[in-house]
Design a protein around this motif. Structure first.
Motif, short mmCIF file in Angstrom:
data_model
loop_
_atom_site.label_atom_id
_atom_site.label_comp_id
_atom_site.label_asym_id
_atom_site.label_seq_id
_atom_site.Cartn_x
_atom_site.Cartn_y
_atom_site.Cartn_z
N GLY A 185 -38.04 42.78 13.27
CA GLY A 185 -37.26 41.59 12.96
C GLY A 185 -37.50 41.08 11.54
O GLY A 185 -37.00 40.02 11.18
N SER A 225 -36.70 40.82 7.84
CA SER A 225 -35.48 41.12 7.12
C SER A 225 -35.43 40.44 5.77
O SER A 225 -35.86 39.30 5.62
CB SER A 225 -34.26 40.70 7.95
OG SER A 225 -34.43 39.36 8.36
N LEU A 228 -30.64 43.35 5.20
CA LEU A 228 -29.59 42.84 6.09
C LEU A 228 -28.23 43.41 5.70
O LEU A 228 -27.45 43.82 6.57
CB LEU A 228 -29.59 41.31 5.99
CG LEU A 228 -28.93 40.54 7.14
CD1 LEU A 228 -29.50 40.98 8.48
CD2 LEU A 228 -29.14 39.05 6.95
N ALA A 242 -31.33 38.14 12.71
CA ALA A 242 -31.83 38.02 11.34
C ALA A 242 -30.97 37.06 10.51
O ALA A 242 -31.44 36.47 9.54
CB ALA A 242 -31.85 39.40 10.67
N HIS A 298 -34.27 31.55 12.01
CA HIS A 298 -35.12 32.71 12.26
C HIS A 298 -36.45 32.58 11.51
O HIS A 298 -36.46 32.20 10.34
CB HIS A 298 -34.39 33.97 11.80
CG HIS A 298 -35.13 35.24 12.10
ND1 HIS A 298 -35.83 35.92 11.15
CD2 HIS A 298 -35.31 35.93 13.25
CE1 HIS A 298 -36.38 36.98 11.70
NE2 HIS A 298 -36.08 37.02 12.97
N CYS A 316 -38.73 34.82 10.54
CA CYS A 316 -39.34 35.92 9.79
C CYS A 316 -38.62 36.28 8.50
O CYS A 316 -38.76 37.39 8.00
CB CYS A 316 -39.44 37.17 10.68
SG CYS A 316 -40.49 36.91 12.11
N MET A 317 -37.81 35.36 7.97
CA MET A 317 -37.13 35.68 6.72
C MET A 317 -38.15 35.78 5.60
O MET A 317 -38.94 34.88 5.35
CB MET A 317 -36.08 34.61 6.37
CG MET A 317 -34.84 34.64 7.25
SD MET A 317 -33.93 36.18 7.08
CE MET A 317 -33.16 35.89 5.47
#
Lengths: 120, 120
Positions: free
Chosen positions: A72, A74, A79, B110, B115, B117-118
């Motif tokens: 996950g 990104s 992306l 994503a 989110h 985990c960017m």
DNA sequence: CTAGAACCTGACGTTGACGTCAGAGGCAAG
DNA sequence: CTTGCCTCTGACGTCAACGTCAGGTTCTAG
């Protein structure tokens, strides 16, 4: 688990697993004597790799997208890459559907008992 | 038409056309001096060959199925072969749809602004 | 403790659909 | 007639995802 077990569980060859590691797609712990040890989650990861290979992605691309798909993680670039590959797969699906339909029509015509060109 | 024209019209290389002939997939008339001459219908045939290649069929299989698909000539064996390839393509489509959907879910997650985990 | 299975690295082999190069010949234009 | 593009055959090169073999080490069952 060891490499033979993983190979059996994931339905691939031992050689393929070593190749994946060589390509950076699949990391492995090592015993003090150098044998590879995998966590149970490696089974899913290997199957994911197989799935992406089956979709026509080369190792390099899989390498770029795996952190994204698997964990996950990104970036905007990954992306975009992901979306591009998705679109490519979509086109591939459309092409395959067209081919399948063409074969279906041929089958339908050839199966027609009144069809004039049966060799038998 | 000559080989260069056909290549341009069908969107493949000259080398590919000679390769198809070598594999028995594409016959050609010859001028007295040995140059290949194709009828206009060859364009469609080449594109059909390309379509079957894109579906993952090897030359040998295409060779067996071309008379069937192209001219409607069919034997019970070729018909069964045709159905088998159709089913293979169906499975391939199903696999690709699963992969695409997986990528779609990853993209959706994503792209979610919440989110966690960017990287950026 | 020993046989056999499983593992290691390194390296060469395979397959399919062409790419590419060499060397020679053919063909319309000026 | 020669310049330049197209074509020919033949043969070797390529690339990816492994297969396979050699030669040696490690683990496990009896």
């Amino acid at each position: 688990m060891r490499i033979g077990e993983l190979a059996g569980a994931a339905g691939v060859s031992v050689r393929a697993l070593r190749y994946y590691e060589e390509q950076g797609l699949l990391a492995a712990q090592r015993t003090p004597r150098g044998q590879r040890v995998y966590p149970p989650a490696a089974v899913d990861r290997v199957q994911l790799i197989q799935q992406l290979y089956a979709a026509g992605l080369p190792s390099r691309t899989i390498l770029e997208l795996l952190p994204c798909v698997d964990a996950g993680v990104s970036t905007p670039e990954s992306l975009a890459r992901l979306a591009a590959e998705r679109d490519r797969i979509d086109e591939q699906i459309a092409g395959l559907i067209a081919t399948r339909d063409r074969l279906d029509r041929v089958i339908a015509i050839a199966s027609d008992p009144t069809h004039p060109c049966m060799t038998s």
